[in-house]
Design an enzyme around this catalytic site. Structure first.
Site, PDB file in Angstrom:
ATOM      1  N   LYS A 179       0.849  -1.203  -0.108  1.00  0.00           N
ATOM      2  CA  LYS A 179       0.065   0.082   0.035  1.00  0.00           C
ATOM      3  C   LYS A 179       0.989   1.239   0.146  1.00  0.00           C
ATOM      4  CE  LYS A 179      -1.709   3.078   2.093  1.00  0.00           C
ATOM      5  NZ  LYS A 179      -1.791   4.468   1.649  1.00  0.00           N
ATOM      6  N   GLU A 254      10.008   1.170  10.308  1.00  0.00           N
ATOM      7  CA  GLU A 254      10.978   1.916  10.007  1.00  0.00           C
ATOM      8  C   GLU A 254      10.602   3.297  10.192  1.00  0.00           C
ATOM      9  OE1 GLU A 254      14.199   1.611   8.982  1.00  0.00           O
ATOM     10  OE2 GLU A 254      14.257  -0.550   8.807  1.00  0.00           O
ATOM     11  N   CYS A 288      14.420  10.393   6.293  1.00  0.00           N
ATOM     12  CA  CYS A 288      14.161   9.847   7.910  1.00  0.00           C
ATOM     13  C   CYS A 288      15.320  10.379   8.531  1.00  0.00           C
ATOM     14  CB  CYS A 288      13.684   8.783   7.847  1.00  0.00           C
ATOM     15  SG  CYS A 288      14.581   7.249   6.844  1.00  0.00           S
ATOM     16  N   GLU A 388      10.132  15.762  14.721  1.00  0.00           N
ATOM     17  CA  GLU A 388      10.671  15.799  13.160  1.00  0.00           C
ATOM     18  C   GLU A 388       9.742  16.634  12.275  1.00  0.00           C
ATOM     19  OE1 GLU A 388       9.597  12.039  11.013  1.00  0.00           O
ATOM     20  OE2 GLU A 388      11.561  11.872  10.741  1.00  0.00           O
TER      21      GLU A 388
HETATM   22  P1  NAP Z   1       2.510   8.270   8.084  1.00  0.00           P
HETATM   23  O1  NAP Z   1       1.506   9.342   7.954  1.00  0.00           O
HETATM   24  O2  NAP Z   1       2.842   7.497   9.038  1.00  0.00           O
HETATM   25  O3  NAP Z   1       2.110   7.083   6.724  1.00  0.00           O
HETATM   26  C1  NAP Z   1       3.098   6.325   6.139  1.00  0.00           C
HETATM   27  C2  NAP Z   1       2.081   5.237   5.392  1.00  0.00           C
HETATM   28  O4  NAP Z   1       1.239   4.538   6.529  1.00  0.00           O
HETATM   29  C3  NAP Z   1       1.575   5.991   4.197  1.00  0.00           C
HETATM   30  O5  NAP Z   1       1.301   4.870   3.380  1.00  0.00           O
HETATM   31  C4  NAP Z   1      -0.218   5.907   5.016  1.00  0.00           C
HETATM   32  O6  NAP Z   1      -1.153   5.929   4.125  1.00  0.00           O
HETATM   33  C5  NAP Z   1      -0.133   4.860   5.886  1.00  0.00           C
HETATM   34  N1  NAP Z   1      -1.137   4.878   6.899  1.00  0.00           N
HETATM   35  C6  NAP Z   1      -1.611   5.902   7.673  1.00  0.00           C
HETATM   36  N2  NAP Z   1      -2.577   5.597   8.464  1.00  0.00           N
HETATM   37  C7  NAP Z   1      -2.407   4.152   8.583  1.00  0.00           C
HETATM   38  C8  NAP Z   1      -3.204   3.311   9.149  1.00  0.00           C
HETATM   39  N3  NAP Z   1      -3.990   3.617  10.227  1.00  0.00           N
HETATM   40  N4  NAP Z   1      -3.183   1.861   8.893  1.00  0.00           N
HETATM   41  C9  NAP Z   1      -2.157   1.523   7.939  1.00  0.00           C
HETATM   42  N5  NAP Z   1      -1.516   2.275   7.336  1.00  0.00           N
HETATM   43  C10 NAP Z   1      -1.455   3.715   7.505  1.00  0.00           C
HETATM   44  O7  NAP Z   1       3.976   8.753   7.727  1.00  0.00           O
HETATM   45  P2  NAP Z   1       4.328   9.902   6.395  1.00  0.00           P
HETATM   46  O8  NAP Z   1       3.975  11.312   7.282  1.00  0.00           O
HETATM   47  O9  NAP Z   1       3.491   9.902   5.199  1.00  0.00           O
HETATM   48  O10 NAP Z   1       5.780   9.659   6.144  1.00  0.00           O
HETATM   49  C11 NAP Z   1       6.669  10.520   6.904  1.00  0.00           C
HETATM   50  C12 NAP Z   1       7.522   9.775   8.069  1.00  0.00           C
HETATM   51  O11 NAP Z   1       8.051   8.572   7.494  1.00  0.00           O
HETATM   52  C13 NAP Z   1       8.512  10.554   8.734  1.00  0.00           C
HETATM   53  O12 NAP Z   1       8.181  10.253   9.963  1.00  0.00           O
HETATM   54  C14 NAP Z   1       9.730   9.641   8.079  1.00  0.00           C
HETATM   55  O13 NAP Z   1      10.742   9.963   8.989  1.00  0.00           O
HETATM   56  C15 NAP Z   1       9.189   8.536   8.112  1.00  0.00           C
HETATM   57  N6  NAP Z   1      10.065   7.578   7.106  1.00  0.00           N
HETATM   58  C16 NAP Z   1      10.849   6.732   7.690  1.00  0.00           C
HETATM   59  C17 NAP Z   1      11.702   5.762   7.078  1.00  0.00           C
HETATM   60  C18 NAP Z   1      12.922   4.916   7.652  1.00  0.00           C
HETATM   61  O14 NAP Z   1      13.410   4.249   6.759  1.00  0.00           O
HETATM   62  N7  NAP Z   1      13.113   4.892   8.966  1.00  0.00           N
HETATM   63  C19 NAP Z   1      11.951   6.169   5.710  1.00  0.00           C
HETATM   64  C20 NAP Z   1      10.939   7.003   5.224  1.00  0.00           C
HETATM   65  C21 NAP Z   1      10.243   7.604   6.103  1.00  0.00           C
HETATM   66  P3  NAP Z   1      -1.624   7.455   3.617  1.00  0.00           P
HETATM   67  O15 NAP Z   1      -0.439   8.321   3.712  1.00  0.00           O
HETATM   68  O16 NAP Z   1      -2.133   7.221   2.347  1.00  0.00           O
HETATM   69  O17 NAP Z   1      -2.872   7.919   4.364  1.00  0.00           O
END
Ligand code: NAP
Ligand code: MG
Length: 484
Positions: A179, A254, A288, A388
């Site tokens: 997804k 992650e 990240c 962050e």
């Molecule tokens: P996010 O809001 O947590 O979303 C990540 C993913 O989870 C998206 O595909 C999102 O879908 C999905 N999601 C949201 N609610 C969910 C639920 N209830 N059940 C299942 N899936 C759900 O994160 P983001 O803001 O998009 O991404 C940025 C974050 O990712 C930052 O904190 C960054 O540090 C972290 N990140 C970490 C790494 C690593 O390797 N450690 C790499 C890249 C990014 P939708 O967005 O479509 O709702």
């Protein structure tokens, strides 16, 4: 830049080796962050679509496991080959969808190819052990796939993130339901299509698009999915991990970071300034492991900040397709979030040494552009040092001694990465040992290599992606005890 490929108006799910309309016939919109223009409509998946995808993945799993390990490796190598063949098209679409500069997107497609190539080589080298437990028994272990794995990926590196968890899951013999984030679905869908073209049996790589609360939640909760991997924020990560715990399903997390990058007085200050600039502006700060807490020893503060600002002044912000140094951030929501943090920093008493504004000249007015922003006189208790931001914003925090630098660096709920700059090799390794982070960079802040394990300490995550280490996260161990 000429358009090299047509952007489709409407994208369906990719399930069982074909494009499949959403059962509810609903679609959502996604935008080009460089212009704010509508980019396409994407299937708004829900539990019914996930049901179909998991069924397909269960059948795919059987077909995939009929192949010998080296045959699976050959398919993964073919995927890498096709990714390189289609690099220009995929990079163009990735740039349109995410706002990444073209050369960064090309690099990301190449990185995705490297994941498949690397894991193609690993597929027939997933070894067990013979354990000397008894003279009357042969005791040995095997690493077996879980079956269907569920992958939830974020928007900041769609094709690299899909390759990172996808290639290892496939090498280990699993099948996939993925997804992507709602903002950036295109290259994940095209990757799945390309995998089938490369000879992956249909049903082994399925992509369901949609919102996290609908499609994402359905992937996490589906009983047919036996292993989860989630890349994203801590908040959502904790939520999905609790759901996984209810089903007793292993999950790799992650999550985010607020990584320290420490500049000691004995550093090569020019190199440190270049490296410090790159890590906080790269991908418009949406990385990240970015070094966003810049710890600088007080006696070199002024000369270092001067050098850093000279470096930041070289950053060209622009439309992704013009291949600037950095493009826009991914969405209006993300832009609002960053601007909000910039005003929080000012209210907290930090001083803007560079940038701080949205870019609104005529060419960029409709896109989501923000200047690279340097805050100085930050203390580690300020929100801009603890939370962050996920934008091109760095917080400079002064320190006096090595001990104090380590203490500040480790005073964070995160522990994804850390960097340090010093020409004293003893200090480099002494400090590296003390830093609470999954990756530590000495004199070059660069998370290079699909070969090198990556993952977080503390709230930055659980498990490791990349490298041979990641195989452990996508296999379950069986011990067989046989009487001789
Ligand atoms: P996010 O809001 O947590 O979303 C990540 C993913 O989870 C998206 O595909 C999102 O879908 C999905 N999601 C949201 N609610 C969910 C639920 N209830 N059940 C299942 N899936 C759900 O994160 P983001 O803001 O998009 O991404 C940025 C974050 O990712 C930052 O904190 C960054 O540090 C972290 N990140 C970490 C790494 C690593 O390797 N450690 C790499 C890249 C990014 P939708 O967005 O479509 O709702
Ligand atoms: Mg988009």
């Amino acid at each position: 830049m000429n358009q090299v490929i047509d952007v489709k108006e409407k994208y369906n799910h990719f399930i069982d080796g074909k494009w499949v309309e959403p059962i509810n016939k609903e679609y959502f919109e996604a935008y080009n962050p460089s212009t704010g223009d509508l980019l396409g409509l994407f299937a708004r998946g829900d539990a019914e679509d996930v049901e179909v995808a998991v069924k397909s993945a269960e059948e795919g799993f059987q077909a995939w496991n009929k192949k010998k390990p080296y045959e699976r490796g050959q398919v993964l190598n073919k995927i890498a080959h096709l990714l390189r063949e289609k690099k220009e098209d995929l990079a163009y679409l990735e740039s349109l969808d995410t706002g990444k500069p073209l050369s960064v997107s090309r690099f990301d497609v190449e990185t995705c190819a490297r994941y498949f190539e690397y894991m193609g080589g690993v597929a027939d080298k997933i070894l067990g052990e013979v354990i000397p437990a008894s003279n009357e028994h042969l005791v040995y272990t095997e690493r077996e796939p879980y079956g269907v794995t569920g992958h939830i990926v974020p928007w900041n590196g769609p094709i690299t993130m899909a390759g990172r968890s996808g290639a290892v899951a496939l090498a280990a013999g699993n099948s996939i339901v993925m997804k992507p984030a709602e903002q950036t679905c295109i290259t994940t869908l095209l990757l799945a299509e390309l995998c089938i073209e490369a000879g992956l049996p249909k049903g082994v790589f399925n992509v369901v698009t949609g919102y996290g609360s609908e499609a994402g939640e359905a992937v996490v909760n589906h009983p047919g999915i036996r292993k989860l991997t989630f890349t994203g924020s801590v908040k959502t990560g904790v939520h999905v991990a609790m759901k996984a715990a209810e089903r007793v399903v292993p999950i790799s997390l992650e999550l985010g970071g607020k990584s320290p990058n420490i500049v000691f007085e004995d550093a090569d200050l020019d190199a440190a300034a270049k490296g410090a600039m790159k890590t906080f502006v790269m991908n418009s700060g949406q990385i990240c492991c970015a070094g966003t807490r810049l710890l600088v020893q007080k006696n070199v503060m002024d000369s270092f900040v001067e050098r850093l600002i000279e470096e930041v002044q070289t950053v060209r912000v622009g439309n992704a397709l013009e291949d600037p140094t950095i493009g826009p951030v991914v969405s209006q929501e993300q832009l609002d979030r960053i601007q909000n943090y910039i005003s929080i920093g000012e209210k907290e008493g930090a001083e803007i040494a560079y940038g701080g504004k949205r870019l609104e000249d005529c060419q960029l007015a409709n896109g989501y552009f923000v200047e690279p922003t340097v805050f100085k006189n930050v203390t580690n208790s300020m929100r801009i040092a603890r939370e962050e931001i996920f934008g091109p914003v760095v917080s400079i925090i002064p320190f006096d001694t090595e001990e104090e630098a380590v203490e500040i660096a480790n005073d964070s709920e995160y522990g994804l990465a850390a960097g340090l700059w010093s020409q004293n090799i003893h200090r480099c390794h002494r400090v590296a040992k003390q830093l609470q982070a999954g990756q530590v960079y000495l004199n070059d802040y660069q998370p290079i290599g699909v070969e090198a394990p990556f993952g977080g300490y503390k709230k930055s995550g659980i498990g490791r992606e990349k490298g041979l280490e990641s195989i452990h996260d996508y296999t379950q161990l069986k011990t067989i005890i046989s009487k001789i």
